[in-house]
Scaffold this motif. Structure first.
Motif, PDB file in Angstrom:
ATOM      1  N   VAL B  15       1.048  -0.712   0.269  1.00  0.00           N
ATOM      2  CA  VAL B  15       0.436   0.039   0.519  1.00  0.00           C
ATOM      3  C   VAL B  15       0.992   1.083   0.445  1.00  0.00           C
ATOM      4  O   VAL B  15       1.756   1.065   0.630  1.00  0.00           O
ATOM      5  CB  VAL B  15      -0.834   0.064   1.187  1.00  0.00           C
ATOM      6  CG1 VAL B  15      -1.701   1.151   1.438  1.00  0.00           C
ATOM      7  CG2 VAL B  15      -2.329  -1.291   0.883  1.00  0.00           C
ATOM      8  N   GLY B  16       0.353   2.393  -0.839  1.00  0.00           N
ATOM      9  CA  GLY B  16       1.417   3.979  -0.750  1.00  0.00           C
ATOM     10  C   GLY B  16       2.601   3.775  -1.741  1.00  0.00           C
ATOM     11  O   GLY B  16       3.068   4.875  -2.147  1.00  0.00           O
ATOM     12  N   SER B  17       2.710   2.349  -2.546  1.00  0.00           N
ATOM     13  CA  SER B  17       4.027   2.396  -3.436  1.00  0.00           C
ATOM     14  C   SER B  17       3.520   2.624  -4.793  1.00  0.00           C
ATOM     15  O   SER B  17       2.084   2.372  -5.554  1.00  0.00           O
ATOM     16  CB  SER B  17       4.719   0.621  -3.705  1.00  0.00           C
ATOM     17  OG  SER B  17       3.245   0.045  -3.835  1.00  0.00           O
ATOM     18  N   LEU B  81      -0.897   3.074  -4.244  1.00  0.00           N
ATOM     19  CA  LEU B  81      -1.550   2.003  -4.547  1.00  0.00           C
ATOM     20  C   LEU B  81      -2.483   2.781  -3.125  1.00  0.00           C
ATOM     21  O   LEU B  81      -1.815   2.509  -1.752  1.00  0.00           O
ATOM     22  CB  LEU B  81      -0.540   0.705  -4.820  1.00  0.00           C
ATOM     23  CG  LEU B  81      -0.387   0.161  -6.282  1.00  0.00           C
ATOM     24  CD1 LEU B  81       0.227  -0.701  -5.729  1.00  0.00           C
ATOM     25  CD2 LEU B  81      -1.695  -0.095  -6.436  1.00  0.00           C
ATOM     26  N   LEU B  82      -4.031   1.689  -3.549  1.00  0.00           N
ATOM     27  CA  LEU B  82      -4.425   1.417  -2.614  1.00  0.00           C
ATOM     28  C   LEU B  82      -4.952  -0.034  -1.677  1.00  0.00           C
ATOM     29  O   LEU B  82      -4.793  -1.401  -3.424  1.00  0.00           O
ATOM     30  CB  LEU B  82      -5.920   1.535  -1.928  1.00  0.00           C
ATOM     31  CG  LEU B  82      -6.203   3.471  -2.442  1.00  0.00           C
ATOM     32  CD1 LEU B  82      -6.992   4.171  -3.335  1.00  0.00           C
ATOM     33  CD2 LEU B  82      -4.893   4.196  -1.484  1.00  0.00           C
ATOM     34  N   SER B  86      -6.254  -3.516  -5.577  1.00  0.00           N
ATOM     35  CA  SER B  86      -5.872  -5.209  -6.071  1.00  0.00           C
ATOM     36  C   SER B  86      -6.618  -6.034  -6.716  1.00  0.00           C
ATOM     37  O   SER B  86      -8.316  -5.292  -6.845  1.00  0.00           O
ATOM     38  CB  SER B  86      -6.292  -6.018  -4.791  1.00  0.00           C
ATOM     39  OG  SER B  86      -5.376  -5.482  -3.717  1.00  0.00           O
ATOM     40  N   GLY B  87      -6.827  -6.997  -7.224  1.00  0.00           N
ATOM     41  CA  GLY B  87      -7.875  -7.168  -8.957  1.00  0.00           C
ATOM     42  C   GLY B  87      -6.917  -7.627 -10.163  1.00  0.00           C
ATOM     43  O   GLY B  87      -5.770  -7.700 -10.304  1.00  0.00           O
ATOM     44  N   VAL B 109      -2.239  -6.073  -3.483  1.00  0.00           N
ATOM     45  CA  VAL B 109      -2.004  -4.722  -2.362  1.00  0.00           C
ATOM     46  C   VAL B 109      -1.775  -5.614  -1.247  1.00  0.00           C
ATOM     47  O   VAL B 109      -2.771  -6.054  -0.916  1.00  0.00           O
ATOM     48  CB  VAL B 109      -2.576  -4.148  -2.557  1.00  0.00           C
ATOM     49  CG1 VAL B 109      -2.095  -2.084  -2.079  1.00  0.00           C
ATOM     50  CG2 VAL B 109      -2.662  -3.410  -4.404  1.00  0.00           C
ATOM     51  N   LEU B 110      -0.737  -5.257   0.130  1.00  0.00           N
ATOM     52  CA  LEU B 110      -0.279  -5.367   0.818  1.00  0.00           C
ATOM     53  C   LEU B 110      -0.427  -4.087   1.907  1.00  0.00           C
ATOM     54  O   LEU B 110      -0.300  -3.465   1.614  1.00  0.00           O
ATOM     55  CB  LEU B 110       0.284  -6.868   1.579  1.00  0.00           C
ATOM     56  CG  LEU B 110       0.800  -8.148  -0.038  1.00  0.00           C
ATOM     57  CD1 LEU B 110       1.559  -8.980   0.265  1.00  0.00           C
ATOM     58  CD2 LEU B 110      -0.609  -8.983   0.461  1.00  0.00           C
TER      59      LEU B 110
END
Lengths: 112, 110
Positions: B15-17, B81-82, B86-87, B109-110
């Motif tokens: 997350v955040g990347s 990224l949030l 994810s998907g 996304v982790l």
């Protein structure tokens, strides 16, 4: 808005039995939409199974067929005799070339 | 014959990347190109489409952006990224009546 409804998330059918996967649609922004069935086999990408661009006509491919029914706004997918190799996820969709709206998909499990 | 490639095949990000997903189509000049996203258990949603180099139209806002730097290339990206990103991401090109899809990128996304 535009929407496609597939009521069954998963169906299980014995080999050689018949299949119907239901699809209904609603559209307010796309006049005379084209209708499609896409399929995703395990481990493969999404591919077009069949399409119909004119109301009242029937499309067919690989033993599957679907009729574009404008009166009932439906495009049900049918097959007379299911094979195990038909196991996949099937997506109903409507649209034109620049905008396609998909249903949520129906997973078909064909059991031997 | 037209071929469509997507990269990477799969990605695990924090997350955040930042994120950059790519799509290239060969064998078709000046194609219309599309990005779709499917959350796990969800339906395919069209995110962006592009009819020419440098022009991208947004269909659904998901804190993502898209660019078309070349005729045969379509890029999907974000700076942060949030979890909800994810998907499964699919790129597609279209002919007169239908769209053809690439193999997709699975993003976690982790």
């Amino acid at each position: 808005g535009d929407s496609v409804t597939q009521t069954e998330g998963q169906v299980t059918v014995s080999e050689s039995k018949s299949l119907i996967i239901n699809c209904t649609y609603s559209t307010t922004s796309i006049a005379y939409p084209n209708l499609f069935w896409y399929v995703r086999y395990p481990g493969e990408g999404l591919q077009l199974l069949l399409k119909v661009i004119t109301a009242g006509q029937k499309g067919s491919s690989r033993g599957f067929e679907a009729t574009y029914n404008k009166e009932t706004t439906s495009f049900h997918l049918q097959k007379a005799s299911v094979q195990e190799s038909d196991s996949a996820v099937y997506y109903c969709a409507l649209g034109r070339s620049d905008k396609v709206v998909f249903g949520t998909g129906t997973r078909l499990q064909a059991s031997p | 014959a037209q071929t469509i490639h997507q990269w990477p095949v799969a990605e695990i990000k924090a997350v955040g990347s930042p994120l950059s997903l790519g799509c290239t189509i060969k064998g078709k000049s000046s194609p219309n190109l599309y990005w779709y996203w499917q959350a796990t258990g969800g339906t395919l949603q069209q995110l962006f489409y592009s009819i020419t180099v440098g022009q991208v139209e947004s269909v659904v806002q998901l804190n993502l952006s898209a660019s078309r730097p070349k005729d045969d290339q379509f890029i999907l990206s974000t700076e942060k990224l949030l979890l909800s990103h994810s998907g499964f991401y699919l790129c597609a090109w279209s002919r007169t009546y239908e769209q053809y899809f690439g193999p997709g990128t699975r993003l976690t996304v982790l």
